[in-house]
Design an enzyme around this catalytic site. Sequence first.
Site, short mmCIF file in Angstrom:
data_model
loop_
_atom_site.label_atom_id
_atom_site.label_comp_id
_atom_site.label_asym_id
_atom_site.label_seq_id
_atom_site.Cartn_x
_atom_site.Cartn_y
_atom_site.Cartn_z
N GLY A 193 37.46 57.88 -18.54
CA GLY A 193 35.98 57.79 -18.03
C GLY A 193 35.06 58.12 -19.20
O GLY A 193 34.28 57.47 -19.42
N ARG A 194 35.29 59.30 -19.77
CA ARG A 194 34.23 59.84 -20.95
C ARG A 194 34.37 58.86 -22.26
O ARG A 194 33.62 59.30 -22.96
CB ARG A 194 34.33 61.29 -20.84
CG ARG A 194 35.55 61.84 -21.33
CD ARG A 194 35.67 63.46 -21.08
NE ARG A 194 37.10 63.80 -21.48
CZ ARG A 194 37.90 63.88 -20.39
NH1 ARG A 194 37.64 63.53 -19.06
NH2 ARG A 194 39.26 64.41 -20.75
N LYS A 231 36.08 69.43 -5.80
CA LYS A 231 35.85 68.28 -5.20
C LYS A 231 36.71 68.37 -3.85
O LYS A 231 36.04 67.90 -2.92
CB LYS A 231 36.56 67.22 -5.82
CG LYS A 231 35.87 66.55 -7.14
CD LYS A 231 36.35 65.44 -7.77
CE LYS A 231 35.97 64.92 -8.79
NZ LYS A 231 36.73 63.90 -9.44
N LYS A 273 35.41 54.53 -12.25
CA LYS A 273 36.81 54.14 -12.56
C LYS A 273 37.63 54.18 -11.42
O LYS A 273 38.50 53.27 -11.25
CB LYS A 273 37.11 55.10 -14.07
CG LYS A 273 38.63 54.65 -14.25
CD LYS A 273 39.05 55.73 -15.35
CE LYS A 273 40.43 55.54 -15.77
NZ LYS A 273 41.06 56.46 -16.86
N GLU A 286 34.82 68.46 -21.16
CA GLU A 286 35.70 68.02 -20.21
C GLU A 286 36.94 67.75 -20.87
O GLU A 286 37.93 67.50 -20.28
CB GLU A 286 35.08 66.62 -19.53
CG GLU A 286 35.87 66.35 -18.02
CD GLU A 286 35.28 65.36 -17.32
OE1 GLU A 286 34.56 65.65 -16.43
OE2 GLU A 286 35.35 64.05 -17.54
N GLU A 336 29.77 60.88 -5.06
CA GLU A 336 28.20 60.56 -5.33
C GLU A 336 27.89 59.26 -5.36
O GLU A 336 27.13 58.53 -4.95
CB GLU A 336 28.12 61.31 -6.56
CG GLU A 336 28.26 62.92 -6.63
CD GLU A 336 29.46 63.28 -7.01
OE1 GLU A 336 30.68 62.86 -6.89
OE2 GLU A 336 29.45 64.42 -7.68
N HIS A 396 10.24 75.64 -29.96
CA HIS A 396 9.33 76.43 -29.08
C HIS A 396 9.84 77.24 -27.92
O HIS A 396 9.03 77.28 -26.81
CB HIS A 396 8.15 75.52 -28.78
CG HIS A 396 7.45 74.89 -30.03
ND1 HIS A 396 6.48 75.64 -30.73
CD2 HIS A 396 7.76 73.85 -30.88
CE1 HIS A 396 6.29 74.91 -31.92
NE2 HIS A 396 7.16 73.78 -31.71
O1 F6P Z 1 34.72 64.47 -11.78
C1 F6P Z 1 35.13 64.08 -13.14
C2 F6P Z 1 35.11 62.76 -13.48
O2 F6P Z 1 36.54 62.25 -13.02
C3 F6P Z 1 35.08 62.53 -14.88
O3 F6P Z 1 36.01 62.43 -15.51
C4 F6P Z 1 34.36 60.95 -14.77
O4 F6P Z 1 33.86 60.37 -15.63
C5 F6P Z 1 33.65 60.90 -13.34
O5 F6P Z 1 34.05 61.87 -12.67
C6 F6P Z 1 33.30 59.59 -12.60
O6 F6P Z 1 34.64 59.09 -12.21
P1 F6P Z 1 34.55 57.74 -11.65
O7 F6P Z 1 34.22 56.71 -12.71
O8 F6P Z 1 35.92 57.70 -11.27
O9 F6P Z 1 33.55 57.77 -10.58
#
Ligand code: F6P
Length: 528
Positions: A248-249, A492, A189, A334, A195, A364
Amino acid sequence: MANKLKSWKKLENLTERTEADILTLFDDANRATRMSYQVGGLFADFSKQRINVDIHKALLNLAEEADLEGWRAKLFAGEPINTTENRAVLHPALRGVGGSEEVKKQVRDMRAHMRKFSAKVRSEQNFNAIVHIGIGGSDLGPRLCADALAALTEPALELRFAENVDGASINDALAGLDPKSTLVIAVSKSFTTQETLMNVTAARDWLIEGVGDKAGAHMIAVSANRDGAEAFGVASDQIFDFWDWVGGRYSLWSAVGLSLQIAYGPDVFDQMLDGAAEMDEHFRDTPLENNLPVMMALTLIWNRNFLGYPSQAIISYARRLRKFPAFLQQLEMESNGKSVARDGGETVPTCPIVWGDEGTNGQHAFFQLLHQGTLGAPVDFIGVLEDAENRPEHHKALLANLFAQSEALMVGKDAKTVRTELEDKGLSEDEIRTLAPHKMFPGNRPSTTIMLDRLDARALGNLIALYEHKVFVASVIWNINAFDQWGVELGKVLAKTILTELGEHNSLDHHDASTAHLIGLARKSITS
Ligand code: F6P
Protein backbone atom coordinates in the site's frame (compact mmCIF):
# COMPACT_ATOMS: atom_id res chain seq x y z
CA MET A 1 20.55 -9.95 15.83
CA ALA A 2 22.38 -7.24 13.95
CA ASN A 3 24.52 -6.54 17.01
CA LYS A 4 26.07 -10.00 16.74
CA LEU A 5 27.77 -8.97 13.49
CA LYS A 6 31.49 -8.26 13.66
CA SER A 7 31.18 -4.80 12.16
CA TRP A 8 28.50 -3.88 14.69
CA LYS A 9 31.05 -4.42 17.48
CA LYS A 10 33.59 -2.44 15.49
CA LEU A 11 31.11 0.43 15.17
CA GLU A 12 30.44 0.33 18.92
CA ASN A 13 34.15 0.71 19.54
CA LEU A 14 34.33 3.54 17.04
CA THR A 15 31.43 5.30 18.77
CA GLU A 16 33.36 5.31 22.01
CA ARG A 17 36.46 6.66 20.32
CA THR A 18 34.71 9.28 18.17
CA GLU A 19 35.15 12.59 19.91
CA ALA A 20 35.90 14.58 16.77
CA ASP A 21 33.37 17.18 15.88
CA ILE A 22 32.03 17.33 12.37
CA LEU A 23 33.73 20.60 11.61
CA THR A 24 37.24 19.19 12.15
CA LEU A 25 36.45 16.43 9.64
CA PHE A 26 36.44 19.17 6.99
CA ASP A 27 40.24 19.29 7.38
CA ASP A 28 39.92 16.74 4.61
CA ALA A 29 39.54 19.17 1.71
CA ASN A 30 37.65 16.60 -0.37
CA ARG A 31 35.11 15.71 2.28
CA ALA A 32 32.14 17.64 0.84
CA THR A 33 32.73 16.23 -2.64
CA ARG A 34 33.51 12.73 -1.43
CA MET A 35 30.33 12.56 0.63
CA SER A 36 28.01 14.00 -2.04
CA TYR A 37 25.97 12.06 -4.56
CA GLN A 38 24.06 13.03 -7.70
CA VAL A 39 21.35 10.81 -9.16
CA GLY A 40 19.15 12.28 -11.90
CA GLY A 41 17.89 15.67 -10.76
CA LEU A 42 18.78 15.06 -7.11
CA PHE A 43 21.93 15.99 -5.20
CA ALA A 44 22.60 14.80 -1.64
CA ASP A 45 25.36 15.95 0.71
CA PHE A 46 26.19 13.80 3.76
CA SER A 47 29.33 15.68 4.77
CA LYS A 48 27.55 17.33 7.71
CA GLN A 49 26.96 13.91 9.28
CA ARG A 50 29.18 12.83 12.19
CA ILE A 51 30.77 10.12 10.09
CA ASN A 52 34.51 9.86 9.51
CA VAL A 53 36.32 7.60 7.05
CA ASP A 54 36.67 4.70 9.52
CA ILE A 55 33.00 4.83 10.47
CA HIS A 56 31.95 4.97 6.83
CA LYS A 57 34.07 1.88 6.09
CA ALA A 58 32.70 -0.01 9.07
CA LEU A 59 29.12 0.86 8.07
CA LEU A 60 29.77 -0.46 4.57
CA ASN A 61 31.19 -3.65 6.09
CA LEU A 62 28.03 -3.93 8.16
CA ALA A 63 25.91 -3.75 5.01
CA GLU A 64 28.06 -6.45 3.41
CA GLU A 65 27.87 -8.67 6.48
CA ALA A 66 24.08 -8.29 6.51
CA ASP A 67 24.15 -9.54 2.90
CA LEU A 68 22.59 -6.39 1.53
CA GLU A 69 23.66 -7.31 -2.00
CA GLY A 70 21.87 -10.66 -1.69
CA TRP A 71 18.70 -9.04 -0.37
CA ARG A 72 18.80 -6.39 -3.07
CA ALA A 73 19.02 -9.12 -5.71
CA LYS A 74 16.07 -10.92 -4.11
CA LEU A 75 13.97 -7.75 -4.16
CA PHE A 76 14.53 -7.11 -7.85
CA ALA A 77 14.10 -10.79 -8.72
CA GLY A 78 10.63 -10.76 -7.19
CA GLU A 79 11.37 -13.32 -4.46
CA PRO A 80 8.75 -13.36 -1.68
CA ILE A 81 10.82 -11.27 0.75
CA ASN A 82 7.65 -10.17 2.55
CA THR A 83 7.75 -13.50 4.35
CA THR A 84 4.90 -13.05 6.84
CA GLU A 85 2.51 -12.52 3.92
CA ASN A 86 4.46 -14.66 1.44
CA ARG A 87 4.53 -11.85 -1.10
CA ALA A 88 7.01 -10.44 -3.55
CA VAL A 89 7.82 -6.74 -3.31
CA LEU A 90 7.88 -5.34 -6.78
CA HIS A 91 7.08 -1.64 -6.74
CA PRO A 92 10.15 -0.96 -8.95
CA ALA A 93 8.42 -3.09 -11.62
CA LEU A 94 5.68 -0.43 -11.73
CA ARG A 95 8.43 1.89 -12.98
CA GLY A 96 9.63 -0.68 -15.50
CA VAL A 97 12.52 -2.05 -13.42
CA GLY A 98 12.59 -5.79 -12.66
CA GLY A 99 9.75 -8.28 -12.46
CA SER A 100 8.90 -11.41 -14.42
CA GLU A 101 7.46 -11.37 -17.94
CA GLU A 102 4.00 -11.81 -16.44
CA VAL A 103 4.47 -8.87 -14.08
CA LYS A 104 5.82 -6.74 -16.93
CA LYS A 105 2.72 -7.50 -18.95
CA GLN A 106 0.42 -6.63 -16.06
CA VAL A 107 2.22 -3.31 -15.70
CA ARG A 108 2.07 -2.57 -19.43
CA ASP A 109 -1.67 -3.29 -19.49
CA MET A 110 -2.26 -1.15 -16.42
CA ARG A 111 -0.34 1.77 -17.88
CA ALA A 112 -2.21 1.50 -21.17
CA HIS A 113 -5.55 1.39 -19.31
CA MET A 114 -4.60 4.46 -17.24
CA ARG A 115 -3.35 6.34 -20.29
CA LYS A 116 -6.49 5.63 -22.31
CA PHE A 117 -8.83 6.56 -19.49
CA SER A 118 -7.02 9.72 -18.47
CA ALA A 119 -6.74 10.89 -22.08
CA LYS A 120 -10.50 10.38 -22.45
CA VAL A 121 -11.35 12.31 -19.28
CA ARG A 122 -8.99 15.11 -20.23
CA SER A 123 -10.26 15.44 -23.80
CA GLU A 124 -14.00 15.06 -23.15
CA GLN A 125 -13.94 17.63 -20.35
CA ASN A 126 -17.10 16.26 -18.75
CA PHE A 127 -15.54 16.57 -15.33
CA ASN A 128 -14.03 19.61 -13.69
CA ALA A 129 -13.18 17.96 -10.35
CA ILE A 130 -11.92 14.66 -8.99
CA VAL A 131 -12.57 13.53 -5.44
CA HIS A 132 -9.88 10.97 -4.59
CA ILE A 133 -10.99 8.82 -1.64
CA GLY A 134 -8.49 6.60 0.16
CA ILE A 135 -6.32 6.54 3.28
CA GLY A 136 -2.71 5.71 4.22
CA GLY A 137 -0.87 4.47 1.16
CA SER A 138 -3.97 5.05 -0.92
CA ASP A 139 -3.89 8.74 -0.05
CA LEU A 140 -0.54 10.11 1.14
CA GLY A 141 1.48 9.62 -2.06
CA PRO A 142 -1.12 11.07 -4.45
CA ARG A 143 -1.78 13.92 -2.01
CA LEU A 144 1.93 14.77 -1.71
CA CYS A 145 2.43 14.67 -5.48
CA ALA A 146 -0.73 16.64 -6.22
CA ASP A 147 0.86 19.55 -4.34
CA ALA A 148 4.37 19.05 -5.64
CA LEU A 149 3.50 18.71 -9.33
CA ALA A 150 1.52 21.94 -9.17
CA ALA A 151 4.88 23.75 -8.99
CA LEU A 152 5.38 23.43 -12.75
CA THR A 153 2.14 22.08 -14.23
CA GLU A 154 -1.35 23.49 -14.04
CA PRO A 155 -3.78 20.66 -13.17
CA ALA A 156 -6.45 20.08 -15.83
CA LEU A 157 -9.14 19.84 -13.15
CA GLU A 158 -9.54 20.36 -9.45
CA LEU A 159 -8.17 17.54 -7.30
CA ARG A 160 -9.61 17.00 -3.83
CA PHE A 161 -8.97 14.31 -1.25
CA ALA A 162 -11.04 12.65 1.47
CA GLU A 163 -9.31 10.23 3.82
CA ASN A 164 -10.40 10.55 7.44
CA VAL A 165 -13.55 8.89 8.77
CA ASP A 166 -14.28 12.21 10.46
CA GLY A 167 -17.27 13.53 8.49
CA ALA A 168 -15.41 16.81 8.02
CA SER A 169 -13.12 15.09 5.54
CA ILE A 170 -15.77 14.06 3.01
CA ASN A 171 -17.84 17.18 3.69
CA ASP A 172 -14.90 19.44 2.88
CA ALA A 173 -14.01 17.38 -0.19
CA LEU A 174 -17.51 17.61 -1.67
CA ALA A 175 -18.29 21.16 -0.58
CA GLY A 176 -19.19 23.42 -3.49
CA LEU A 177 -18.70 20.74 -6.15
CA ASP A 178 -21.33 19.88 -8.71
CA PRO A 179 -22.03 16.11 -8.83
CA LYS A 180 -22.73 16.45 -12.57
CA SER A 181 -19.11 17.35 -13.23
CA THR A 182 -17.37 15.40 -10.46
CA LEU A 183 -15.51 12.11 -10.83
CA VAL A 184 -15.10 10.08 -7.63
CA ILE A 185 -12.10 7.74 -7.49
CA ALA A 186 -12.24 5.20 -4.67
CA VAL A 187 -8.76 3.88 -3.91
CA SER A 188 -8.28 0.94 -1.59
CA LYS A 189 -5.97 -2.00 -2.05
CA SER A 190 -8.14 -4.19 0.19
CA PHE A 191 -11.48 -2.49 -0.44
CA THR A 192 -12.30 -3.29 3.18
CA THR A 193 -10.94 -0.17 4.87
CA GLN A 194 -13.61 1.34 7.12
CA GLU A 195 -12.77 4.99 6.49
CA THR A 196 -12.66 4.59 2.72
CA LEU A 197 -15.85 2.56 2.47
CA MET A 198 -17.75 5.08 4.59
CA ASN A 199 -16.46 8.01 2.57
CA VAL A 200 -17.15 6.28 -0.74
CA THR A 201 -20.68 5.44 0.43
CA ALA A 202 -21.26 9.09 1.34
CA ALA A 203 -19.88 10.21 -2.03
CA ARG A 204 -22.05 7.68 -3.87
CA ASP A 205 -25.16 8.92 -2.03
CA TRP A 206 -24.20 12.47 -2.99
CA LEU A 207 -23.78 11.44 -6.63
CA ILE A 208 -27.12 9.57 -6.69
CA GLU A 209 -28.84 12.60 -5.24
CA GLY A 210 -27.24 14.80 -7.89
CA VAL A 211 -27.28 12.68 -11.04
CA GLY A 212 -29.59 9.73 -10.24
CA ASP A 213 -28.90 6.56 -12.18
CA LYS A 214 -25.91 8.14 -13.96
CA ALA A 215 -23.98 7.95 -10.65
CA GLY A 216 -22.15 4.78 -11.74
CA ALA A 217 -20.46 6.64 -14.59
CA HIS A 218 -18.97 9.06 -12.05
CA MET A 219 -17.46 6.34 -9.91
CA ILE A 220 -14.08 4.65 -10.45
CA ALA A 221 -12.39 2.15 -8.15
CA VAL A 222 -8.70 1.27 -7.88
CA SER A 223 -8.17 -1.93 -5.95
CA ALA A 224 -6.41 -5.28 -5.67
CA ASN A 225 -9.80 -6.64 -4.55
CA ARG A 226 -11.86 -6.48 -7.75
CA ASP A 227 -14.61 -8.64 -6.23
CA GLY A 228 -14.91 -6.29 -3.28
CA ALA A 229 -15.19 -3.24 -5.53
CA GLU A 230 -17.78 -4.95 -7.72
CA ALA A 231 -19.77 -6.09 -4.68
CA PHE A 232 -19.79 -2.46 -3.59
CA GLY A 233 -21.43 -1.60 -6.89
CA VAL A 234 -18.62 -0.25 -9.05
CA ALA A 235 -19.03 -1.38 -12.66
CA SER A 236 -16.45 -3.91 -13.75
CA ASP A 237 -15.07 -1.71 -16.56
CA GLN A 238 -14.67 1.18 -14.10
CA ILE A 239 -12.22 -0.78 -11.91
CA PHE A 240 -8.43 -0.45 -12.16
CA ASP A 241 -6.51 -3.42 -10.77
CA PHE A 242 -3.34 -3.67 -8.83
CA TRP A 243 -1.70 -6.65 -7.18
CA ASP A 244 -0.57 -8.06 -3.88
CA TRP A 245 3.07 -7.59 -4.89
CA VAL A 246 2.55 -3.81 -4.47
CA GLY A 247 2.54 -2.73 -0.84
CA GLY A 248 0.00 0.00 0.00
CA ARG A 249 2.65 2.55 1.00
CA TYR A 250 4.61 1.77 -2.20
CA SER A 251 1.57 1.94 -4.49
CA LEU A 252 1.65 5.54 -5.72
CA TRP A 253 3.19 4.31 -8.99
CA SER A 254 0.26 2.02 -9.80
CA ALA A 255 -3.29 3.03 -10.73
CA VAL A 256 -3.38 4.53 -7.22
CA GLY A 257 -1.87 7.52 -9.04
CA LEU A 258 -4.73 7.68 -11.53
CA SER A 259 -6.09 10.97 -10.20
CA LEU A 260 -2.61 12.51 -10.64
CA GLN A 261 -2.39 11.19 -14.16
CA ILE A 262 -5.77 12.69 -15.05
CA ALA A 263 -5.02 16.04 -13.42
CA TYR A 264 -1.42 16.47 -14.61
CA GLY A 265 -1.42 14.37 -17.76
CA PRO A 266 0.07 11.01 -18.71
CA ASP A 267 3.39 12.51 -19.73
CA VAL A 268 3.98 14.10 -16.35
CA PHE A 269 3.02 10.86 -14.61
CA ASP A 270 5.42 8.94 -16.87
CA GLN A 271 8.20 11.39 -16.01
CA MET A 272 7.60 10.66 -12.34
CA LEU A 273 7.87 6.93 -13.03
CA ASP A 274 11.05 7.55 -15.04
CA GLY A 275 12.55 9.52 -12.16
CA ALA A 276 11.80 6.68 -9.77
CA ALA A 277 13.22 4.16 -12.28
CA GLU A 278 16.41 6.22 -12.45
CA MET A 279 16.80 5.76 -8.69
CA ASP A 280 15.88 2.05 -8.94
CA GLU A 281 18.60 1.46 -11.50
CA HIS A 282 21.12 3.43 -9.49
CA PHE A 283 20.24 1.41 -6.37
CA ARG A 284 20.28 -1.92 -8.20
CA ASP A 285 23.48 -1.41 -10.21
CA THR A 286 25.79 0.77 -8.12
CA PRO A 287 28.39 -0.70 -5.75
CA LEU A 288 27.47 -0.15 -2.11
CA GLU A 289 30.17 2.46 -1.50
CA ASN A 290 28.77 4.81 -4.19
CA ASN A 291 25.13 3.96 -3.67
CA LEU A 292 22.93 6.85 -2.52
CA PRO A 293 20.06 4.95 -0.81
CA VAL A 294 22.70 2.78 0.90
CA MET A 295 24.54 5.84 2.20
CA MET A 296 21.30 7.31 3.45
CA ALA A 297 20.35 4.12 5.29
CA LEU A 298 23.82 3.73 6.79
CA THR A 299 23.60 7.30 8.07
CA LEU A 300 20.25 6.47 9.64
CA ILE A 301 21.72 3.36 11.30
CA TRP A 302 24.69 5.32 12.63
CA ASN A 303 22.52 8.08 14.07
CA ARG A 304 19.92 5.72 15.50
CA ASN A 305 21.95 2.79 16.80
CA PHE A 306 25.33 4.30 17.62
CA LEU A 307 24.73 8.00 18.37
CA GLY A 308 21.39 7.05 19.98
CA TYR A 309 19.07 9.57 18.33
CA PRO A 310 15.44 8.52 18.86
CA SER A 311 13.97 10.60 16.02
CA GLN A 312 14.64 11.90 12.54
CA ALA A 313 13.44 15.30 11.37
CA ILE A 314 12.49 15.97 7.75
CA ILE A 315 12.34 19.65 6.85
CA SER A 316 11.30 20.59 3.32
CA TYR A 317 12.41 24.06 2.31
CA ALA A 318 9.79 23.85 -0.43
CA ARG A 319 6.24 24.55 0.50
CA ARG A 320 4.97 22.25 -2.21
CA LEU A 321 6.77 19.37 -0.46
CA ARG A 322 5.25 20.17 2.89
CA LYS A 323 3.38 16.87 2.95
CA PHE A 324 6.61 14.91 2.57
CA PRO A 325 7.07 14.35 6.33
CA ALA A 326 3.54 12.88 6.57
CA PHE A 327 4.22 10.65 3.57
CA LEU A 328 7.50 9.48 5.11
CA GLN A 329 5.86 8.80 8.45
CA GLN A 330 3.89 6.02 6.84
CA LEU A 331 6.68 4.88 4.53
CA GLU A 332 9.28 4.65 7.29
CA MET A 333 7.34 3.92 10.45
CA GLU A 334 4.80 1.48 9.00
CA SER A 335 7.67 -0.30 7.24
CA ASN A 336 10.33 -0.35 9.92
CA GLY A 337 8.45 0.30 13.16
CA LYS A 338 9.05 -3.29 14.23
CA SER A 339 10.53 -5.02 17.26
CA VAL A 340 10.53 -8.60 16.04
CA ALA A 341 13.27 -9.83 13.72
CA ARG A 342 12.62 -11.86 10.57
CA ASP A 343 13.33 -15.05 12.50
CA GLY A 344 10.95 -14.08 15.33
CA GLY A 345 13.78 -13.02 17.64
CA GLU A 346 14.60 -9.68 19.21
CA THR A 347 15.92 -6.69 17.28
CA VAL A 348 18.30 -3.86 17.96
CA PRO A 349 16.53 -0.46 18.17
CA THR A 350 14.82 0.08 14.80
CA CYS A 351 12.96 2.94 13.12
CA PRO A 352 13.24 6.35 14.78
CA ILE A 353 10.20 8.57 15.08
CA VAL A 354 9.98 10.48 11.81
CA TRP A 355 8.58 13.97 12.03
CA GLY A 356 8.90 17.38 10.45
CA ASP A 357 7.38 20.35 8.74
CA GLU A 358 8.17 22.90 6.11
CA GLY A 359 11.00 25.37 6.41
CA THR A 360 11.06 28.20 7.26
CA ASN A 361 7.96 27.68 9.45
CA GLY A 362 9.68 25.14 11.69
CA GLN A 363 12.43 27.65 12.52
CA HIS A 364 9.87 29.69 14.42
CA ALA A 365 8.52 26.67 16.25
CA PHE A 366 10.61 23.60 17.11
CA PHE A 367 14.08 24.55 15.87
CA GLN A 368 14.88 25.77 19.39
CA LEU A 369 14.96 22.10 20.43
CA LEU A 370 17.04 21.13 17.41
CA HIS A 371 19.69 23.72 18.25
CA GLN A 372 19.76 23.74 22.05
CA GLY A 373 17.45 20.97 23.33
CA THR A 374 18.77 17.96 25.19
CA LEU A 375 17.54 15.53 22.53
CA GLY A 376 18.31 17.22 19.23
CA ALA A 377 17.56 15.23 16.08
CA PRO A 378 19.35 14.51 12.84
CA VAL A 379 17.72 16.53 10.07
CA ASP A 380 17.17 15.87 6.39
CA PHE A 381 16.99 19.31 4.81
CA ILE A 382 15.30 19.23 1.41
CA GLY A 383 15.45 22.17 -0.97
CA VAL A 384 14.95 23.05 -4.63
CA LEU A 385 17.47 25.05 -6.67
CA GLU A 386 15.13 26.50 -9.28
CA ASP A 387 12.55 29.07 -8.31
CA ALA A 388 9.21 27.89 -9.67
CA GLU A 389 7.27 30.77 -8.12
CA ASN A 390 8.87 33.64 -9.98
CA ARG A 391 9.78 35.28 -6.69
CA PRO A 392 13.58 35.49 -6.83
CA GLU A 393 13.94 37.42 -3.58
CA HIS A 394 11.75 34.94 -1.70
CA HIS A 395 13.65 32.06 -3.22
CA LYS A 396 17.04 33.44 -2.22
CA ALA A 397 15.80 33.97 1.32
CA LEU A 398 14.40 30.42 1.46
CA LEU A 399 17.70 28.89 0.36
CA ALA A 400 19.72 31.17 2.66
CA ASN A 401 17.65 29.95 5.59
CA LEU A 402 18.11 26.31 4.63
CA PHE A 403 21.88 26.57 4.33
CA ALA A 404 22.14 28.69 7.48
CA GLN A 405 20.24 26.18 9.60
CA SER A 406 22.38 23.21 8.61
CA GLU A 407 25.52 25.28 9.15
CA ALA A 408 24.33 26.52 12.54
CA LEU A 409 23.50 23.00 13.70
CA MET A 410 26.98 21.83 12.81
CA VAL A 411 29.10 24.84 13.79
CA GLY A 412 27.26 25.95 16.94
CA LYS A 413 28.56 28.86 18.97
CA ASP A 414 31.17 28.41 21.69
CA ALA A 415 31.62 30.18 25.03
CA LYS A 416 34.45 32.37 23.77
CA THR A 417 32.43 33.73 20.85
CA VAL A 418 29.41 34.38 23.05
CA ARG A 419 31.57 36.17 25.62
CA THR A 420 33.16 38.42 22.98
CA GLU A 421 29.75 39.31 21.58
CA LEU A 422 28.39 40.21 25.00
CA GLU A 423 31.50 42.22 25.90
CA ASP A 424 31.14 44.13 22.64
CA LYS A 425 27.60 44.97 23.67
CA GLY A 426 28.95 46.42 26.91
CA LEU A 427 27.49 43.90 29.36
CA SER A 428 29.01 43.62 32.83
CA GLU A 429 30.99 40.54 33.93
CA ASP A 430 28.05 39.44 36.11
CA GLU A 431 25.59 39.82 33.25
CA ILE A 432 27.88 37.92 30.90
CA ARG A 433 28.24 35.02 33.36
CA THR A 434 24.46 34.78 33.77
CA LEU A 435 23.54 35.11 30.11
CA ALA A 436 26.36 33.32 28.28
CA PRO A 437 25.27 29.68 28.86
CA HIS A 438 21.83 30.47 27.37
CA LYS A 439 23.36 31.93 24.25
CA MET A 440 25.73 29.07 23.48
CA PHE A 441 25.01 26.45 20.82
CA PRO A 442 26.63 23.04 21.26
CA GLY A 443 26.86 22.44 17.49
CA ASN A 444 28.09 19.11 16.12
CA ARG A 445 24.49 18.19 15.30
CA PRO A 446 24.19 16.10 12.13
CA SER A 447 22.19 16.79 9.01
CA THR A 448 21.94 15.76 5.38
CA THR A 449 21.08 18.24 2.64
CA ILE A 450 19.15 17.12 -0.42
CA MET A 451 18.74 19.56 -3.29
CA LEU A 452 16.51 18.99 -6.30
CA ASP A 453 17.49 20.80 -9.48
CA ARG A 454 13.86 21.73 -9.96
CA LEU A 455 10.58 20.49 -8.54
CA ASP A 456 9.61 18.55 -11.63
CA ALA A 457 8.06 15.11 -11.93
CA ARG A 458 11.39 13.42 -12.57
CA ALA A 459 13.06 14.84 -9.45
CA LEU A 460 9.98 13.99 -7.41
CA GLY A 461 10.27 10.39 -8.62
CA ASN A 462 14.00 10.44 -7.74
CA LEU A 463 13.24 11.72 -4.24
CA ILE A 464 10.45 9.33 -3.30
CA ALA A 465 12.22 6.25 -4.66
CA LEU A 466 15.37 7.27 -2.75
CA TYR A 467 13.51 7.05 0.55
CA GLU A 468 11.76 3.82 -0.47
CA HIS A 469 15.10 2.11 -1.04
CA LYS A 470 16.63 3.64 2.06
CA VAL A 471 13.85 2.07 4.11
CA PHE A 472 14.56 -1.31 2.54
CA VAL A 473 18.32 -1.10 3.17
CA ALA A 474 17.77 -0.20 6.82
CA SER A 475 15.35 -3.11 7.22
CA VAL A 476 17.97 -5.52 5.88
CA ILE A 477 20.53 -4.34 8.42
CA TRP A 478 17.97 -4.45 11.25
CA ASN A 479 16.91 -7.89 9.97
CA ILE A 480 13.20 -7.03 9.93
CA ASN A 481 10.48 -7.35 7.31
CA ALA A 482 9.75 -3.84 5.99
CA PHE A 483 6.73 -4.92 3.99
CA ASP A 484 4.10 -6.14 6.46
CA GLN A 485 2.16 -4.00 8.96
CA TRP A 486 0.53 -6.27 11.53
CA GLY A 487 0.76 -3.51 14.10
CA VAL A 488 -2.18 -1.65 12.57
CA GLU A 489 -4.63 -4.54 12.99
CA LEU A 490 -5.49 -4.75 16.69
CA GLY A 491 -6.91 -1.24 16.94
CA LYS A 492 -9.01 -1.79 13.78
CA VAL A 493 -10.61 -4.90 15.29
CA LEU A 494 -11.36 -3.21 18.62
CA ALA A 495 -12.83 -0.19 16.80
CA LYS A 496 -15.33 -2.47 15.04
CA THR A 497 -16.58 -3.88 18.35
CA ILE A 498 -16.75 -0.46 19.97
CA LEU A 499 -18.58 0.98 16.95
CA THR A 500 -21.35 -1.57 17.49
CA GLU A 501 -21.37 -0.96 21.24
CA LEU A 502 -21.79 2.79 20.80
CA GLY A 503 -25.28 2.15 19.48
CA GLU A 504 -26.25 -0.43 22.12
CA HIS A 505 -26.99 -0.54 25.82
CA ASN A 506 -25.09 -3.73 26.63
CA SER A 507 -22.81 -4.02 29.64
CA LEU A 508 -19.32 -2.66 29.15
CA ASP A 509 -17.77 -4.74 31.92
CA HIS A 510 -15.54 -6.63 29.53
CA HIS A 511 -13.65 -3.35 28.90
CA ASP A 512 -11.19 -1.77 31.29
CA ALA A 513 -12.73 0.98 33.45
CA SER A 514 -11.26 3.83 31.42
CA THR A 515 -12.51 2.58 28.04
CA ALA A 516 -15.93 1.66 29.51
CA HIS A 517 -16.29 5.17 30.92
CA LEU A 518 -15.37 6.80 27.61
CA ILE A 519 -17.85 4.65 25.67
CA GLY A 520 -20.48 5.53 28.29
CA LEU A 521 -19.79 9.25 27.80
CA ALA A 522 -20.11 8.94 24.04
CA ARG A 523 -23.33 6.92 24.30
CA LYS A 524 -24.95 9.86 26.08
CA SER A 525 -24.08 12.23 23.26
CA ILE A 526 -24.97 9.93 20.37
CA THR A 527 -28.50 10.54 19.27
CA SER A 528 -29.08 7.81 16.73
O1 F6P B 1 -4.16 0.35 8.17
C1 F6P B 1 -2.99 0.47 7.45
C2 F6P B 1 -3.21 0.25 5.99
O2 F6P B 1 -3.46 -1.08 5.75
C3 F6P B 1 -2.04 0.75 5.17
O3 F6P B 1 -1.00 -0.15 5.10
C4 F6P B 1 -2.68 1.07 3.88
O4 F6P B 1 -1.90 1.91 3.07
C5 F6P B 1 -3.96 1.72 4.35
O5 F6P B 1 -4.31 1.00 5.52
C6 F6P B 1 -5.09 1.72 3.38
O6 F6P B 1 -5.43 0.42 3.00
P1 F6P B 1 -6.31 0.14 1.73
O7 F6P B 1 -5.59 0.68 0.54
O8 F6P B 1 -6.45 -1.35 1.68
O9 F6P B 1 -7.62 0.82 1.92
